[in-house]
Design a protein around this motif. Sequence first.
Motif, PDB file in Angstrom:
ATOM      1  N   ARG A 112       0.827  -1.206   0.000  1.00 14.13           N
ATOM      2  CA  ARG A 112       0.000   0.000   0.000  1.00 14.13           C
ATOM      3  C   ARG A 112       0.866   1.263   0.000  1.00 14.13           C
ATOM      4  N   VAL A 113       0.196   2.394  -0.145  1.00 18.60           N
ATOM      5  CA  VAL A 113       0.841   3.689  -0.002  1.00 18.60           C
ATOM      6  C   VAL A 113       1.161   3.875   1.477  1.00 18.60           C
ATOM      7  N   THR A 114       2.397   4.290   1.778  1.00 19.55           N
ATOM      8  CA  THR A 114       2.801   4.476   3.178  1.00 19.55           C
ATOM      9  C   THR A 114       2.906   5.937   3.580  1.00 19.55           C
ATOM     10  N   SER A 115       2.938   6.840   2.634  1.00 20.01           N
ATOM     11  CA  SER A 115       2.920   8.273   2.984  1.00 20.01           C
ATOM     12  C   SER A 115       1.451   8.685   3.038  1.00 20.01           C
ATOM     13  N   ARG A 116       0.901   8.692   4.235  1.00 17.57           N
ATOM     14  CA  ARG A 116      -0.535   8.870   4.399  1.00 17.57           C
ATOM     15  C   ARG A 116      -0.926  10.183   5.068  1.00 17.57           C
ATOM     16  N   ASP A 117       0.067  11.039   5.364  1.00 20.79           N
ATOM     17  CA  ASP A 117      -0.244  12.324   5.978  1.00 20.79           C
ATOM     18  C   ASP A 117       0.863  13.308   5.631  1.00 20.79           C
ATOM     19  N   TRP A 118       0.658  14.582   5.986  1.00 12.51           N
ATOM     20  CA  TRP A 118       1.641  15.611   5.633  1.00 12.51           C
ATOM     21  C   TRP A 118       2.966  15.412   6.361  1.00 12.51           C
ATOM     22  N   ALA A 119       2.946  14.756   7.496  1.00 12.90           N
ATOM     23  CA  ALA A 119       4.189  14.526   8.237  1.00 12.90           C
ATOM     24  C   ALA A 119       5.110  13.552   7.503  1.00 12.90           C
ATOM     25  N   THR A 120       4.542  12.657   6.702  1.00 14.22           N
ATOM     26  CA  THR A 120       5.359  11.662   5.995  1.00 14.22           C
ATOM     27  C   THR A 120       5.477  11.940   4.498  1.00 14.22           C
ATOM     28  N   TYR A 121       4.873  13.028   4.052  1.00 22.68           N
ATOM     29  CA  TYR A 121       4.943  13.374   2.626  1.00 22.68           C
ATOM     30  C   TYR A 121       5.905  14.542   2.446  1.00 22.68           C
TER      31      TYR A 121
END
Length: 179
Positions: A112-121
């Motif tokens: 799955r996609v693991t960058s799921r919020d602004w903190a990890t993007y």
Amino acid sequence: IVWRLRRIDAPRPRAVIGACAERFGWSQYRRVRGRGRGFGYARYKNLAAYCAVAIEVEVDRESGFVRPVRAVSAIDSGEAVNPDGMRNQTEGGIIQPISWTLYEVVAFDTMRVTSRDWATYPILRFSNIPDSVDVHVITRPGMPFLGTGEAAQGPTAAALANAVADALGVRIRELPLTR
């Protein structure tokens, strides 16, 4: 820029490219180790605004960090009803693709996609925007309105990639342009 101008006869793209090159100081540019310059030009969707962008970057060879130093643009969207609005739109059209080109990537694993919020993007921060962004609006009174919209985004990404290649002496062909 010389290569591009040799292949374009139409006056409007020539004026945009020439204005951008002049305001950037392209012909007087002096090479500095670790820095590079790049240029991009496009007519948005082949029927809207004409836009040229020149960018200077500084590249830290040790870390691979790319810092956009300055950006210069010229845009012709027909008759300029609101030149300040056009400048604002073009400035945003320069900043956003800097983020796409240098930082943004969707992380994922096999499931799955693991960058799921602004903190990890990863995204461009205010501390990493160019020191200066100069937009020159070319107005064409009486000419049809072409719309400014997203005209700067393609030329900016191209100019940035060209500037990084100029600074490094090698072209990176995967985005984002990271070490």
